[in-house]
Design an enzyme around this catalytic site. Sequence first.
Site, PDB file in Angstrom:
ATOM      1  N   ASP A  82      44.924  33.454  -1.086  1.00 34.42           N
ATOM      2  CA  ASP A  82      45.827  32.416  -1.594  1.00 34.42           C
ATOM      3  C   ASP A  82      47.154  32.372  -0.835  1.00 34.42           C
ATOM      4  O   ASP A  82      47.627  33.399  -0.314  1.00 34.42           O
ATOM      5  CB  ASP A  82      46.099  32.640  -3.083  1.00 34.42           C
ATOM      6  CG  ASP A  82      44.902  32.277  -3.943  1.00 34.42           C
ATOM      7  OD1 ASP A  82      43.986  31.602  -3.428  1.00 34.42           O
ATOM      8  OD2 ASP A  82      44.877  32.658  -5.123  1.00 34.42           O
ATOM      9  N   HIS A 350      56.347  25.098  -0.283  1.00 35.58           N
ATOM     10  CA  HIS A 350      55.134  24.855  -1.058  1.00 35.58           C
ATOM     11  C   HIS A 350      55.075  23.398  -1.496  1.00 35.58           C
ATOM     12  O   HIS A 350      56.027  22.641  -1.345  1.00 35.58           O
ATOM     13  CB  HIS A 350      55.100  25.766  -2.280  1.00 35.58           C
ATOM     14  CG  HIS A 350      55.017  27.216  -1.933  1.00 35.58           C
ATOM     15  ND1 HIS A 350      55.220  28.214  -2.861  1.00 35.58           N
ATOM     16  CD2 HIS A 350      54.773  27.850  -0.760  1.00 35.58           C
ATOM     17  CE1 HIS A 350      55.098  29.395  -2.277  1.00 35.58           C
ATOM     18  NE2 HIS A 350      54.834  29.198  -1.016  1.00 35.58           N
TER      19      HIS A 350
END
Length: 711
Positions: A82, A350
């Site tokens: 991840d 992000h």
Amino acid sequence: MAKDLVIVESPAKARTITKILGSRFVVKASVGHVMDLPESKLGIDISNNFTPQYVVSRDKKKVVNELKKAAGEAKYVYLATDPDREGEAISWHITQAAKIAPGQIRRVVFHEITKEAVQEAFKHSREINMPLVNAQQARRLLDRLVGYKISPLLWRKIRKGLSAGRVQSVAVKIIVDREREILGFVKKEYWTIEAELNKLQGDAKESFRAQLIKDGSGKKVEIPGEKEAEALRSVLEKSRYSVSNVSLKEALRQPAPPFITSTLQQEASRKLGFSAKQTMALAQQLYEGLPLGEEGTVGLITYMRTDSTRVAQQAIAETRDFISEKFGSNHLPPHSRQFTRKAKGAQEAHEAIRPTRIHREPASVKPFLASNQYKLYDLIWKRMVASQMAAAVFQVTTVEVKAESESGGKSYLFRTVCWVSQFPGFMSLYIESKDENDDEQGKASLPQLTKGEKLKLIKLFPEQHFTQPPQRYSEATLIKALEDAGIGRPSTYAPIISTIQDREYVKKVQGRFQPEDIGITVNDLLVAHFGNIVDLNFTARIEEELDEIARGEREWVPMLKEFYEPFEITLDQAYQNIEKVKIEPEATGEPCPTCGKPLVIRSGRFGKFVACSDYPNCKFTKPLAKKLDVKCPHHDCGGDLLERRSKKKKIFYGCSNYPDCKFTTGRRPVSMPCPECKGLLTEYGKNSVKCTGCDYKGALEVKEPAAALNS
């Protein structure tokens, strides 16, 4: 020709990526972390720069051997864990445990599991980002130092089996502090007065209400009691009423930004009744990929652990195209919206949580998803689409009414506000929920009024009120409190909430957190002797320092030294200064069936249980169960339903006549019977009930009585 190896965390993610990459790659799953600190000891060499002593987890030895063998047969090893600190640390641990040669290692990062994103990531592989690994490692070591150093103190001074956590203890303190606010709250009486008014020749249906707010000098009217309310009523009943001002303005309501981790957890709690843990488990499934019939296995949403509201330009463009096609150009603002995250520690690199394809509407995937998967996807999809839709437009009418005594003395001002929707905009698709009641919309309608127009008084409505204490925290409001204080990060909210309940420091009462006695005791000890550990500002500063490590701006070993040296001194002082805390067991009000002495609630290794107060002379015990005000639905049983806990601490509900009656349900029963078959209703979703005996579903309209101890 040797195939390249790709390593991910989960088998589900492995299946999705296998279909994307094809036969040139072998894809294997590590099933999460493969290495950690040992369970039986501290596992940190403090005198040697806090060197961690990682070991391969017992249940991961077979996995590690398989990864090691596969890596030996591959030219390159692509680590596709991840895209966050945890994922970076898992990748690094895999290389250490499986002894992968440095020349083989390739790190790839993608925020959505789509063909385009994955293939693009493999074109831009990189080395493992050690600052990210160090930030995760520093957090893990900090938590281990606090937990393994303070927990033995709690065992010695309070009771065995207790434990402390660096961030979890702060969450408990927030809940305890709120409980004390509630207990110490002194309610204050106050009154309001509303006037029902109408035009002099108005139809009865056109009457409206306005609230008394000021006197003629502009001073706010405060009515402390009934005596003052009656005196005002007497004056107002004899007053003349007229419209002193009418103002009209256009108000825009803008949509909320797309979800980040915390807002997704909050909204799923409010709208769907999901716990933070449940939300993250479902989001993980949507991210890693689910089979969609002929389309195959597809990742439906972007990565769900994020604190940024940024959205890729390509996704924004796709969303705007969809809005124009689906809703029309009038629902599309002239320019795309860009949302900036203001919270502490936000990682703008992000992306927000959004669907991987906007044109994949919820209805099209519903046949392939489980009910809760669909509900969460539908929520995420609507939030993203709404975030790029036009603002809702309201016409806001504010009317002020003057009440003037017949003698020309003192005057008073009443006010009412009316919101009328002119254009629904994004609200035609999605409206964000609120934690508390939101009365900003005001009245629904008003008659046509003009300044100076005389009005007739129909009736006055004095009403008594009392100030209310703050509400206990729900999951949604606790997550928001932690986030606002800069405590924790996206990956930590759900574990924090699960941990403080598993440790039985807090419990949920009607969906809100209430501290247990033992939680209060542990909190008070920590506050008295380890103030910085549970100090919100100190904990937030630690988070900022971890962020600095992740950005490569700070070294992790000096940061740990700064924390540990004063912590060790405080710990030594605590062992000398703290007296043993005696916790009196809670009485059940029942006699022991063996000796007749009172039964009490005790805590042991596996949680709470009922025991004789004369222990060890009498060793009678029985499981602790909470009795609900609901009878067993089995005919002729006559038993009561009890709240029980399984060996895995999962709550379920069963009959008190077990083992003669084996009725159980995982959903909380409610006291009202089914309106169709008179069977047992259980909670189903948020504010809904479902019958266990027929197909009835409906709204939850009763307030559950407090659970009592089994008698």
